[in-house]
Design an enzyme around this catalytic site. Structure first.
Site, PDB file in Angstrom:
ATOM      1  N   SER A   7     -30.310 -10.688 -32.427  1.00  0.00           N
ATOM      2  CA  SER A   7     -30.364 -11.056 -33.838  1.00  0.00           C
ATOM      3  C   SER A   7     -29.449 -12.243 -34.135  1.00  0.00           C
ATOM      4  CB  SER A   7     -30.019  -9.835 -34.689  1.00  0.00           C
ATOM      5  OG  SER A   7     -30.403 -10.000 -36.025  1.00  0.00           O
ATOM      6  N   ASP A  65     -40.910  -5.938 -35.530  1.00  0.00           N
ATOM      7  CA  ASP A  65     -39.589  -6.307 -36.044  1.00  0.00           C
ATOM      8  C   ASP A  65     -39.719  -6.641 -37.524  1.00  0.00           C
ATOM      9  OD1 ASP A  65     -37.159  -7.627 -36.689  1.00  0.00           O
ATOM     10  OD2 ASP A  65     -36.882  -8.191 -34.588  1.00  0.00           O
ATOM     11  N   HIS A  67     -36.641  -4.008 -34.672  1.00  0.00           N
ATOM     12  CA  HIS A  67     -35.561  -4.978 -34.494  1.00  0.00           C
ATOM     13  C   HIS A  67     -34.459  -4.405 -33.601  1.00  0.00           C
ATOM     14  CE1 HIS A  67     -33.226  -8.501 -35.478  1.00  0.00           C
ATOM     15  NE2 HIS A  67     -32.233  -7.767 -35.950  1.00  0.00           N
TER      16      HIS A  67
END
Length: 276
Positions: A97, A227, A256
């Site tokens: 991320s 995601d 995610h």
């Protein structure tokens, strides 16, 4: 507790486990978490003989709750201080991320010989926010909503995100883990509110296009097709096109936070790439 201090006096906490002469893997966490988010990976690779390192980004976890310097250039500079202090050579940098953005910026600028490979997992590059140049991006109003929620009730936001889209626990039939939700909350609340507020802009509005094009080492891009935080179509396939030596691996139905929900899937794929 192991720490390093940056030139502006910020203390950066880090973990460094395993043989010092082994292949080093450096893990970069997402917003608003800490090095603890990599437990499932660090323990796995430690048992396979690797040296595993993870730091708490400035303003996050056990590092200094900074009021300034909460931007990608400074994050990458902090990583340089860490890797120089540990004298890492040929390290493999793995970012999830926001941490994927940090990896892209650091690796693009790293001193020759410091990095041998990179991995971007559910990562924010090339750029998240929607614009004329990035029509498939996420509208700025979404990030404004995160900022407003953080200001009004950070503690509740840090329950709602992991209980919902981060791990896909809002999907029908999802196996919800209360422990995972609480651990996400714990990590988020350890950090500084100001740094985490600033980081929303850093992860959503930073353009990594030039960074990706400058990376010379083999880079694996891993992304869940479900995601809900960093949508697949506006991230992974676009990043791979910009990378010189990029490879893409997508995962049907994974969220995610797939490193936590599906380490049995992600860890072997990481290991295979590292051993190539």
């Amino acid at each position: 507790m192991e720490t390093i201090t940056t030139s502006d006096g910020v203390t950066i906490y880090f973990k460094d486990w395993g043989p010092k002469d082994a292949q080093a893997l450096v893990f970069h966490h997402g917003w608003p978490l800490s090095a603890d988010d990599w437990d499932a990976q660090m323990l796995f690779f430690l048992t396979h003989g690797y040296r595993v390192i993870a730091h708490d980004r400035r303003g996050h976890g056990r590092s200094t709750q900074t009021g300034s310097g909460n931007d990608m250039d400074t994050y990458a500079a902090d990583v340089t201080v860490l890797t120089d202090a540990l004298d890492l050579k040929g390290a493999i940098h793995i970012g999830h991320s926001t941490g994927g953005g940090e990896v892209a910026r650091y690796v693009a600028r790293a001193e020759p010989g410091r990095v041998s490979k990179a991995v971007l997992i559910g990562a924010v590059p090339p750029i998240m926010v929607k614009s004329q140049k990035n029509p498939l991006g996420t509208p700025i109003e979404v990030f404004d909503g995160f900022r407003a929620s953080l200001l009004s009730n950070r503690a509740q936001l840090y329950i709602d995100v992991p209980a919902g889209p981060f791990y896909g626990f809002n999907r029908h039939g999802a196996k919800v883990s209360e422990g995972v939700i609480r651990n996400w909350w714990r990590q988020g609340m350890m950090g500084g509110a100001k740094a985490q507020y600033d980081c929303i802009r850093a992860f959503s509005e930073t353009d990594f296009t030039e960074d990706l094009g400058a990376i010379k080492v083999p880079t694996l891009v891993m992304h869940g097709l479900d995601d809900q935080i960093v949508p697949y179509a506006d991230s992974a396939p676009l990043s791979v096109k910009l990378l010189r030596k990029g490879a893409l691996k997508s995962y049907e139905g994974l969220p995610h936070g797939m490193c936590t929900t599906h380490p049995d899937v992600i860890n072997p794929d990481l290991l295979a790439f590292i051993r190539q």
